[in-house]
Write an enzyme that holds these catalytic residues in place. Structure first.
Site, PDB file in Angstrom:
ATOM      1  N   ASN A 192       0.856  -1.203   0.000  1.00 29.52           N
ATOM      2  CA  ASN A 192       0.000   0.000   0.000  1.00 29.52           C
ATOM      3  C   ASN A 192       0.885   1.242   0.000  1.00 29.52           C
ATOM      4  OD1 ASN A 192       0.826  -0.721   2.602  1.00 29.52           O
ATOM      5  ND2 ASN A 192      -1.044  -0.097   3.619  1.00 29.52           N
ATOM      6  N   HIS A 241       7.003   4.527  -1.924  1.00 33.39           N
ATOM      7  CA  HIS A 241       8.063   5.441  -1.510  1.00 33.39           C
ATOM      8  C   HIS A 241       8.845   5.912  -2.738  1.00 33.39           C
ATOM      9  CE1 HIS A 241       7.958   3.854   2.902  1.00 33.39           C
ATOM     10  NE2 HIS A 241       6.873   4.489   2.529  1.00 33.39           N
ATOM     11  N   GLN A 271       3.252   4.690   5.545  1.00 37.88           N
ATOM     12  CA  GLN A 271       2.036   5.446   5.884  1.00 37.88           C
ATOM     13  C   GLN A 271       2.370   6.529   6.924  1.00 37.88           C
ATOM     14  OE1 GLN A 271       1.529   1.667   5.989  1.00 37.88           O
ATOM     15  NE2 GLN A 271       1.379   2.021   3.803  1.00 37.88           N
ATOM     16  N   VAL A 302       0.714   4.936  -5.448  1.00 36.62           N
ATOM     17  CA  VAL A 302       0.285   3.551  -5.654  1.00 36.62           C
ATOM     18  C   VAL A 302      -0.963   3.502  -6.529  1.00 36.62           C
ATOM     19  CG1 VAL A 302      -0.625   1.494  -4.482  1.00 36.62           C
ATOM     20  CG2 VAL A 302       1.306   2.737  -3.512  1.00 36.62           C
ATOM     21  N   ASP A 350       8.854  24.078  -0.898  1.00 35.55           N
ATOM     22  CA  ASP A 350       8.767  24.779  -2.187  1.00 35.55           C
ATOM     23  C   ASP A 350       7.332  24.917  -2.683  1.00 35.55           C
ATOM     24  OD1 ASP A 350       9.345  21.880  -2.274  1.00 35.55           O
ATOM     25  OD2 ASP A 350       8.873  22.083  -4.409  1.00 35.55           O
ATOM     26  N   GLY A 383      12.407  20.175  -2.895  1.00 32.80           N
ATOM     27  CA  GLY A 383      12.164  19.574  -4.204  1.00 32.80           C
ATOM     28  C   GLY A 383      12.336  18.074  -4.096  1.00 32.80           C
TER      29      GLY A 383
END
Ligand code: IMP
Length: 426
Positions: free
Chosen positions: A38, A41, A224, A300, A333, A414
């Site tokens: 789930n 990254h 998460q 995802v 940013d 960023g």
């Protein structure tokens, strides 16, 4: 050596992958302790963008060991696709990627059960990523699950059949229309299992204990965020694992007195994907701008993320539950260009201002109380030094530090590895 933890403090998607990748050079071992595919990254470096699902975010550094802990749930099919996606990087998985024997497996029927359960809920659905996470953790706590270590024994397929048959009967109970071809799904599953079996399975709690004795440095990587924690999150709109610091102890076998730094990561604003309460959510142009500039789409599922101002009530709660020692602020940013920045400092709960997270944060019970700070216009993308940050952003950072009484040691400006400012003055 003690273990450091890196955890999301909001509703996930804070940017844990990027920061783990940045910090990996300081550690020998990177260990995921909960959740499963789930998670998404995202790491960006050398012009490449990569999304990891189950594999820890230290995998691109050749000298580190990456460990998938007992608290993680693994879908062999997704996992093998993840490995294929990494083919071009010549990673020595046998050596650099270790898997706990006690990690549970997500079966094809867990995914189907997830879909059936969500479909049966109608408007009250959780907004699950439908990766089978909930049903797999249910089988874990129900003591029915199949673990990675079972694959080393001959009778695991019998266990599998009995469980999959039971799941099929359960899908029937939901009385919803889920179309599937289990034979196809199983063919894919069993072939992925064969690839999984070529990797190194270990007794990870023992490995970690030994590594600590040997003076190795370990970073535990959460997935998460704290407000999705099964106990402390916005239940029932949560995931099915402990995403908070205690989850690192149970998900890796690390004793609480062996935890050192707790790095809490948060976005300069707030996002949430899926259903559930979100006090500072914006439904206007400001929220739409955050979503657009921040590219706020689920890594995802591709679903658009809901956006809103920073919620210090929720953040204070997460800092407390986790025992955060350092804060990391992401996506500063994205707030460039707003004339004013709002921050929620309290909730009006049944007519009274409260600074703690009450039992219900539904819009029916609470109204966020905001203060307004000056915005900034500068493009932060190329800034590499804290002294070059605009004054208004520095004021925003100081305000948060002051409210939470925890230093912000990193500010990300960023998505790329290089767009990371270490606040050495702290
Ligand atoms: P599940 O864990 O896939 O069942 O999803 C439960 C809830 O957690 C849903 O609201 C998901 O959108 C949310 N969720 C699960 N994983 C993530 C994540 O990695 N980032 C953000 N939200 C997530």
């Amino acid at each position: 050596m003690a273990v450091d933890l890196l955890l999301g403090l909001q509703w996930g998607d804070e940017g844990k992958g990027k920061i783990v990748d940045v910090l990996t050079k300081n550690y020998d071992i990177i260990a995921r302790f909960q959740g499963g595919p789930n998670a998404g990254h995202t790491l960006e470096f050398d012009g490449i963008k990569h999304v990891l699902r189950t594999i820890p975010s230290g995998i691109f550094h050749k000298n580190n060991v990456n460990l998938i802990g007992n608290g993680v749930v693994i879908d062999p099919v997704v996992f093998v696709k993840e490995l294929e996606g990494l083919d071009q990087y010549q990673i020595d998985y046998k050596k650099n990627l270790l898997i706990s024997r006690k990690a549970h497996l997500i079966l094809p029927t867990h995914r189907l059960l997830d879909a059936a359960s969500e479909a049966s809920k109608g408007k009250a659905k959780i907004g699950s990523t439908l990766k089978g996470i909930g049903p797999t953790y249910m089988d874990k706590t129900g003591r029915n699950g199949i673990r990675v270590g079972d694959l080393e024994f001959d009778n695991w397929e019998e266990k599998y059949r009995a469980l999959a048959d039971k799941h099929e009967a359960m899908i029937g109970f939901y009385n919803v229309n889920i179309e599937y071809d289990l034979a196809d799904l199983e063919a894919e599953f069993f072939s992925a299992i064969e690839i999984l079996k070529t990797l190194t399975f270990i007794d990870s709690e023992e490995y970690i204990a030994q590594a600590q004795k040997d003076g190795k440095t370990i970073l535990a990587e959460g997935a998460q965020g704290s407000l999705l924690d099964i106990d402390f999150g916005t239940y029932p709109f949560v995931t099915s694992s402990n995403t908070t610091a205690a989850g690192a102890c149970t998900g890796l076998g690390v004793a609480p007195n062996k935890v050192n730094g707790v790095f809490g990561i948060f976005k300069a604003y707030t996002t949430r994907v899926g259903s559930g309460p979100f006090p500072t959510e914006l439904f206007d142009d400001v929220g739409a701008t955050m979503a657009k500039v921040g590219n706020e789409f689920g890594a995802v599922t591709g679903r658009p993320r809901r956006c809103g101002w920073l919620d210090l009530v929720a953040l204070r709660y997460a800092v407390q539950i986790n025992g955060v020692t350092e804060l990391i602020m992401m996506k500063a940013d994205v707030l460039s260009g707003f004339e004013k920045i709002k921050v929620c400092t309290a909730y009006n709960y049944n007519g009274k201002n409260v600074e703690h997270l009450p039992y219900s944060i539904d819009a029916a019970h609470i109204t966020p109380v905001y203060i307004e700070l000056e915005g900034w216009n500068d493009d932060l993308a190329g800034i590499t030094n804290e002294t070059d940050l605009p004054k208004a952003l520095n004021d925003y950072i100081s305000f948060i530090e002051n409210e939470l009484q925890i230093p912000i040691t990193i500010v990300s400006v960023g998505p790329d590895r290089t767009q990371t400012i270490h606040r050495n003055s702290r």
